[in-house]
Design an enzyme around this catalytic site. Sequence first.
Site, PDB file in Angstrom:
ATOM      1  N   GLU A   1      -8.093  -2.989  -3.143  1.00 47.57           N
ATOM      2  CA  GLU A   1      -8.454  -3.597  -4.433  1.00 47.57           C
ATOM      3  C   GLU A   1      -9.698  -4.468  -4.269  1.00 47.57           C
ATOM      4  O   GLU A   1     -10.529  -4.557  -5.168  1.00 47.57           O
ATOM      5  CB  GLU A   1      -7.262  -4.384  -4.996  1.00 47.57           C
ATOM      6  CG  GLU A   1      -6.190  -3.436  -5.525  1.00 47.57           C
ATOM      7  CD  GLU A   1      -4.771  -3.947  -5.436  1.00 47.57           C
ATOM      8  OE1 GLU A   1      -4.557  -5.167  -5.314  1.00 47.57           O
ATOM      9  OE2 GLU A   1      -3.846  -3.101  -5.493  1.00 47.57           O
TER      10      GLU A   1
ATOM     11  N   GLY B   1       3.624  -4.466  -1.760  1.00 44.95           N
ATOM     12  CA  GLY B   1       3.149  -5.077  -2.996  1.00 44.95           C
ATOM     13  C   GLY B   1       4.303  -5.291  -3.959  1.00 44.95           C
ATOM     14  O   GLY B   1       5.068  -6.252  -3.844  1.00 44.95           O
ATOM     15  N   GLY B   2       4.459  -4.367  -4.900  1.00 43.07           N
ATOM     16  CA  GLY B   2       5.456  -4.500  -5.967  1.00 43.07           C
ATOM     17  C   GLY B   2       6.844  -4.909  -5.499  1.00 43.07           C
ATOM     18  O   GLY B   2       7.463  -5.824  -6.069  1.00 43.07           O
TER      19      GLY B   2
ATOM     20  N   HIS C   1      -8.492  -5.250   1.668  1.00 39.99           N
ATOM     21  CA  HIS C   1      -7.552  -4.520   0.808  1.00 39.99           C
ATOM     22  C   HIS C   1      -8.350  -3.605  -0.119  1.00 39.99           C
ATOM     23  O   HIS C   1      -9.444  -3.958  -0.555  1.00 39.99           O
ATOM     24  CB  HIS C   1      -6.719  -5.516  -0.004  1.00 39.99           C
ATOM     25  CG  HIS C   1      -5.581  -4.857  -0.720  1.00 39.99           C
ATOM     26  ND1 HIS C   1      -5.768  -4.152  -1.888  1.00 39.99           N
ATOM     27  CD2 HIS C   1      -4.265  -4.758  -0.406  1.00 39.99           C
ATOM     28  CE1 HIS C   1      -4.591  -3.662  -2.269  1.00 39.99           C
ATOM     29  NE2 HIS C   1      -3.667  -4.011  -1.390  1.00 39.99           N
TER      30      HIS C   1
ATOM     31  N   GLU D   1      -3.272   1.694   4.410  1.00 39.59           N
ATOM     32  CA  GLU D   1      -2.837   1.759   3.019  1.00 39.59           C
ATOM     33  C   GLU D   1      -3.606   2.844   2.289  1.00 39.59           C
ATOM     34  O   GLU D   1      -4.717   2.594   1.790  1.00 39.59           O
ATOM     35  CB  GLU D   1      -3.083   0.414   2.324  1.00 39.59           C
ATOM     36  CG  GLU D   1      -2.307  -0.736   2.915  1.00 39.59           C
ATOM     37  CD  GLU D   1      -2.019  -1.791   1.861  1.00 39.59           C
ATOM     38  OE1 GLU D   1      -0.852  -2.147   1.699  1.00 39.59           O
ATOM     39  OE2 GLU D   1      -2.966  -2.232   1.181  1.00 39.59           O
TER      40      GLU D   1
ATOM     41  N   ASN E   1       2.585  -8.812  -0.253  1.00 41.64           N
ATOM     42  CA  ASN E   1       1.315  -9.098  -0.932  1.00 41.64           C
ATOM     43  C   ASN E   1       1.641  -9.275  -2.411  1.00 41.64           C
ATOM     44  O   ASN E   1       1.835  -8.297  -3.123  1.00 41.64           O
ATOM     45  CB  ASN E   1       0.355  -7.918  -0.700  1.00 41.64           C
ATOM     46  CG  ASN E   1      -0.948  -8.074  -1.464  1.00 41.64           C
ATOM     47  OD1 ASN E   1      -1.208  -9.121  -2.052  1.00 41.64           O
ATOM     48  ND2 ASN E   1      -1.759  -7.030  -1.448  1.00 41.64           N
ATOM     49  N   TRP E   2       1.716 -10.530  -2.823  1.00 39.81           N
ATOM     50  CA  TRP E   2       2.123 -10.801  -4.209  1.00 39.81           C
ATOM     51  C   TRP E   2       1.011 -10.532  -5.209  1.00 39.81           C
ATOM     52  O   TRP E   2       1.228 -10.565  -6.407  1.00 39.81           O
ATOM     53  CB  TRP E   2       2.615 -12.251  -4.340  1.00 39.81           C
ATOM     54  CG  TRP E   2       3.853 -12.558  -3.551  1.00 39.81           C
ATOM     55  CD1 TRP E   2       4.586 -11.687  -2.787  1.00 39.81           C
ATOM     56  CD2 TRP E   2       4.505 -13.830  -3.430  1.00 39.81           C
ATOM     57  NE1 TRP E   2       5.653 -12.340  -2.216  1.00 39.81           N
ATOM     58  CE2 TRP E   2       5.622 -13.655  -2.587  1.00 39.81           C
ATOM     59  CE3 TRP E   2       4.253 -15.108  -3.946  1.00 39.81           C
ATOM     60  CZ2 TRP E   2       6.495 -14.707  -2.255  1.00 39.81           C
ATOM     61  CZ3 TRP E   2       5.110 -16.147  -3.622  1.00 39.81           C
ATOM     62  CH2 TRP E   2       6.228 -15.944  -2.786  1.00 39.81           C
ATOM     63  N   LYS E   3      -0.191 -10.304  -4.724  1.00 39.43           N
ATOM     64  CA  LYS E   3      -1.359 -10.049  -5.591  1.00 39.43           C
ATOM     65  C   LYS E   3      -1.475 -11.158  -6.638  1.00 39.43           C
ATOM     66  O   LYS E   3      -1.111 -12.296  -6.365  1.00 39.43           O
ATOM     67  CB  LYS E   3      -1.278  -8.646  -6.202  1.00 39.43           C
ATOM     68  CG  LYS E   3      -1.061  -7.582  -5.116  1.00 39.43           C
ATOM     69  CD  LYS E   3      -1.241  -6.170  -5.585  1.00 39.43           C
ATOM     70  CE  LYS E   3      -0.980  -5.226  -4.420  1.00 39.43           C
ATOM     71  NZ  LYS E   3      -1.190  -3.824  -4.775  1.00 39.43           N
TER      72      LYS E   3
ATOM     73  N   GLY F   1       0.653   1.065  -5.497  1.00 37.30           N
ATOM     74  CA  GLY F   1       1.052   0.779  -6.870  1.00 37.30           C
ATOM     75  C   GLY F   1       1.303   2.014  -7.713  1.00 37.30           C
ATOM     76  O   GLY F   1       1.401   1.937  -8.931  1.00 37.30           O
TER      77      GLY F   1
ATOM     78  N   SER G   1       3.399   1.649  -1.984  1.00 36.44           N
ATOM     79  CA  SER G   1       4.677   2.012  -2.611  1.00 36.44           C
ATOM     80  C   SER G   1       5.867   1.972  -1.661  1.00 36.44           C
ATOM     81  O   SER G   1       6.810   2.760  -1.809  1.00 36.44           O
ATOM     82  CB  SER G   1       4.573   3.383  -3.298  1.00 36.44           C
ATOM     83  OG  SER G   1       3.612   3.331  -4.338  1.00 36.44           O
TER      84      SER G   1
HETATM   85  P1  PGA Z   1       2.424  -1.517  -3.497  1.00 36.70           P
HETATM   86  O1  PGA Z   1       1.142  -2.328  -2.954  1.00 36.70           O
HETATM   87  O2  PGA Z   1       3.528  -1.744  -2.513  1.00 36.70           O
HETATM   88  O3  PGA Z   1       2.708  -2.118  -4.832  1.00 36.70           O
HETATM   89  O4  PGA Z   1       2.020  -0.079  -3.570  1.00 36.70           O
HETATM   90  C1  PGA Z   1       0.841  -2.356  -1.585  1.00 36.70           C
HETATM   91  C2  PGA Z   1      -0.411  -3.138  -1.344  1.00 36.70           C
HETATM   92  O5  PGA Z   1      -1.335  -3.074  -2.165  1.00 36.70           O
HETATM   93  O6  PGA Z   1      -0.529  -3.844  -0.331  1.00 36.70           O
END
Ligand code: PGA
Length: 256
Positions: free
Chosen positions: A103, A240-241, A101, A173, A9-11, A179, A219
């Site tokens: 977010e 994500g990251g 998600h 999640e 997930n590159w956001k 994050g 994470s």
């Molecule tokens: P993260 O994000 O790996 O940076 O914690 C995961 C996600 O939001 O899908």
Amino acid sequence: MRQKIIAGNWKMNLNRQQAVDLASQVVHGAVAHADTFARRSISLVLCPPALYLEAVLNQTKGSDVAVGAQNAYFQPAGAFTGEISSEMIADLGCTYVIIGHSERRQVFGESDQMINQKLAAVIAAGLQPIFCVGETLAEREAGETAQVIEHQFREGTKALNAEDFSKIVIAYEPVWAIGTGKVATPNQAETVHSDLRKLIGSCYNSSLENSVSILYGGSVNSANAAELLAQPNIDGALVGGASLKADSFMAIAASA
Ligand code: PGA
């Protein structure tokens, strides 16, 4: 064997060239590991910002790497300024859409009801939703994790029949792990995954209980992935990251 999925997930990150370069590196990695990934039923999915979906699709064409969007509106078309529909995403050649998600829930105020409409729309467009659920830190500390997850699951999948549900990939999640560098322990994650699997069995049937892939997200990195992915009910990761660098993303996939 359940399908293992490692999704990035590159956001809202990267520019066009960086997105193209990263996709190309992932495709190279996927080719290099093709036999292992096939043997272990591992699929890779890249979810770039919507504006770069087409550029990333061009890079992944002819490879085993799938592409997904990070969001979609639930209406197929119409006067919804700024939104994109599942039909448009399917038209481009994508396979997946991330829905629900945290977010989207927290920053953009998406309700369980809207997530339910979005899941139905994604499936109607012939795409596979990656349906995210997860509790906040306050909810975990109050001992409400199981209830929160069950509520999000039931509301999100309301009115979806077994045929629809079979298209869904679930991602657990925990909000406190996204994050933050604070990863759920393999045991914490496995407990929720195994509860989710039982919930699928009670809401649908035992065949779906055993076949639906449930990913962990929050994470995940190349150092903690192996232990998480070794859990019996963790079928992959939503990253994500660590998905923004080909090396770490491929290392996570290789540990599945
Ligand atoms: P993260 O994000 O790996 O940076 O914690 C995961 C996600 O939001 O899908």
